[in-house]
Write a protein that holds these residues in place. Sequence first.
Motif, PDB file in Angstrom:
ATOM      1  N   LYS A 172       0.838  -1.204   0.000  1.00 32.30           N
ATOM      2  CA  LYS A 172       0.000   0.000   0.000  1.00 32.30           C
ATOM      3  C   LYS A 172       0.867   1.247   0.000  1.00 32.30           C
ATOM      4  CE  LYS A 172      -3.264   0.428   3.121  1.00 32.30           C
ATOM      5  NZ  LYS A 172      -4.190   0.289   4.253  1.00 32.30           N
ATOM      6  N   ALA A 173       1.915   1.249   0.791  1.00 33.46           N
ATOM      7  CA  ALA A 173       2.805   2.406   0.873  1.00 33.46           C
ATOM      8  C   ALA A 173       3.538   2.623  -0.453  1.00 33.46           C
ATOM      9  CB  ALA A 173       3.805   2.227   2.016  1.00 33.46           C
ATOM     10  N   ILE A 174       3.982   1.554  -1.074  1.00 32.76           N
ATOM     11  CA  ILE A 174       4.680   1.667  -2.359  1.00 32.76           C
ATOM     12  C   ILE A 174       3.737   2.216  -3.429  1.00 32.76           C
ATOM     13  CG2 ILE A 174       5.703   0.327  -4.250  1.00 32.76           C
ATOM     14  CD1 ILE A 174       7.006  -1.440  -2.073  1.00 32.76           C
ATOM     15  N   THR A 175       2.505   1.770  -3.416  1.00 35.67           N
ATOM     16  CA  THR A 175       1.521   2.280  -4.382  1.00 35.67           C
ATOM     17  C   THR A 175       1.325   3.778  -4.212  1.00 35.67           C
ATOM     18  OG1 THR A 175       0.386   0.148  -4.510  1.00 35.67           O
ATOM     19  CG2 THR A 175      -0.885   2.099  -5.160  1.00 35.67           C
ATOM     20  N   ARG A 176       1.147   4.240  -2.980  1.00 39.62           N
ATOM     21  CA  ARG A 176       0.988   5.682  -2.728  1.00 39.62           C
ATOM     22  C   ARG A 176       2.231   6.461  -3.124  1.00 39.62           C
ATOM     23  NH1 ARG A 176      -0.387   7.039   2.998  1.00 39.62           N
ATOM     24  NH2 ARG A 176      -0.307   9.150   2.176  1.00 39.62           N
ATOM     25  N   ALA A 177       3.409   5.934  -2.777  1.00 39.58           N
ATOM     26  CA  ALA A 177       4.664   6.611  -3.109  1.00 39.58           C
ATOM     27  C   ALA A 177       4.839   6.703  -4.620  1.00 39.58           C
ATOM     28  CB  ALA A 177       5.844   5.871  -2.477  1.00 39.58           C
ATOM     29  N   THR A 178       4.496   5.645  -5.335  1.00 40.72           N
ATOM     30  CA  THR A 178       4.616   5.635  -6.786  1.00 40.72           C
ATOM     31  C   THR A 178       3.691   6.669  -7.416  1.00 40.72           C
ATOM     32  OG1 THR A 178       5.276   3.318  -6.789  1.00 40.72           O
ATOM     33  CG2 THR A 178       4.397   4.191  -8.857  1.00 40.72           C
ATOM     34  N   GLN A 179       2.477   6.775  -6.906  1.00 41.37           N
ATOM     35  CA  GLN A 179       1.527   7.764  -7.437  1.00 41.37           C
ATOM     36  C   GLN A 179       2.069   9.183  -7.251  1.00 41.37           C
ATOM     37  OE1 GLN A 179      -1.924   6.642  -5.170  1.00 41.37           O
ATOM     38  NE2 GLN A 179      -2.671   5.227  -6.727  1.00 41.37           N
ATOM     39  N   ILE A 180       2.590   9.465  -6.076  1.00 39.44           N
ATOM     40  CA  ILE A 180       3.144  10.795  -5.804  1.00 39.44           C
ATOM     41  C   ILE A 180       4.366  11.047  -6.681  1.00 39.44           C
ATOM     42  CG2 ILE A 180       4.329  12.199  -4.055  1.00 39.44           C
ATOM     43  CD1 ILE A 180       2.420  10.821  -1.996  1.00 39.44           C
ATOM     44  N   ASN A 181       5.252  10.071  -6.755  1.00 42.37           N
ATOM     45  CA  ASN A 181       6.469  10.182  -7.538  1.00 42.37           C
ATOM     46  C   ASN A 181       6.146  10.461  -9.005  1.00 42.37           C
ATOM     47  OD1 ASN A 181       8.634   8.926  -9.344  1.00 42.37           O
ATOM     48  ND2 ASN A 181       9.685   8.948  -7.375  1.00 42.37           N
ATOM     49  N   GLU A 182       5.268   9.667  -9.582  1.00 41.05           N
ATOM     50  CA  GLU A 182       4.939   9.811 -10.995  1.00 41.05           C
ATOM     51  C   GLU A 182       4.245  11.141 -11.277  1.00 41.05           C
ATOM     52  OE1 GLU A 182       2.791   6.249 -11.960  1.00 41.05           O
ATOM     53  OE2 GLU A 182       4.620   5.055 -12.092  1.00 41.05           O
ATOM     54  N   ALA A 183       3.354  11.557 -10.390  1.00 42.38           N
ATOM     55  CA  ALA A 183       2.649  12.824 -10.588  1.00 42.38           C
ATOM     56  C   ALA A 183       3.616  14.003 -10.547  1.00 42.38           C
ATOM     57  CB  ALA A 183       1.555  12.994  -9.533  1.00 42.38           C
ATOM     58  N   GLU A 184       4.525  13.999  -9.591  1.00 37.14           N
ATOM     59  CA  GLU A 184       5.484  15.101  -9.467  1.00 37.14           C
ATOM     60  C   GLU A 184       6.441  15.154 -10.658  1.00 37.14           C
ATOM     61  OE1 GLU A 184       5.688  17.589  -7.171  1.00 37.14           O
ATOM     62  OE2 GLU A 184       3.789  16.825  -6.420  1.00 37.14           O
ATOM     63  N   LEU A 185       6.961  14.011 -11.060  1.00 33.31           N
ATOM     64  CA  LEU A 185       7.901  13.989 -12.179  1.00 33.31           C
ATOM     65  C   LEU A 185       7.206  14.333 -13.493  1.00 33.31           C
ATOM     66  CD1 LEU A 185      10.153  10.922 -11.286  1.00 33.31           C
ATOM     67  CD2 LEU A 185      10.681  13.355 -11.055  1.00 33.31           C
ATOM     68  N   ALA A 186       5.972  13.879 -13.665  1.00 32.54           N
ATOM     69  CA  ALA A 186       5.233  14.201 -14.888  1.00 32.54           C
ATOM     70  C   ALA A 186       4.958  15.697 -14.973  1.00 32.54           C
ATOM     71  CB  ALA A 186       3.925  13.413 -14.935  1.00 32.54           C
ATOM     72  N   ALA A 187       4.623  16.302 -13.848  1.00 31.59           N
ATOM     73  CA  ALA A 187       4.349  17.742 -13.838  1.00 31.59           C
ATOM     74  C   ALA A 187       5.592  18.535 -14.208  1.00 31.59           C
ATOM     75  CB  ALA A 187       3.832  18.172 -12.468  1.00 31.59           C
TER      76      ALA A 187
END
Length: 107
Positions: A76-91
């Motif tokens: 669960k933590a990895i999923t949340r971290a991945t979502q944040i990571n991908e959103a920030e890098l994409a932006a």
Amino acid sequence: MFGDLMGMMGKLKEAQQKIEATKKQLDHVLIDEQSNDGLLKVTLTANRTIKSIEVDASLLGDKDQLEDYLVLVINKAITRATQINEAELAAVAKEGMPNLPGMDQFR
């Protein structure tokens, strides 16, 4: 045309530098996740590095239950971290991309 190409290359280099800086900043973004009953807590960075695991003493007597908790909460933590990571890098990547002909479909 050559000047345009040099300008685009400069913007791409600048975008890459911003992406690298964002990756470093994500090392300091902490994600806390816990089991529904609060018996196991995991903290990791947005770059998916585990910083801490807290286990309630009541889980220490049951190896299988502890392993199940670990898998569930860490995933669960990895999923949340991945979502944040991908959103920030994409932006950051989208913001720094030069206007390339034909690339409008990706914006």
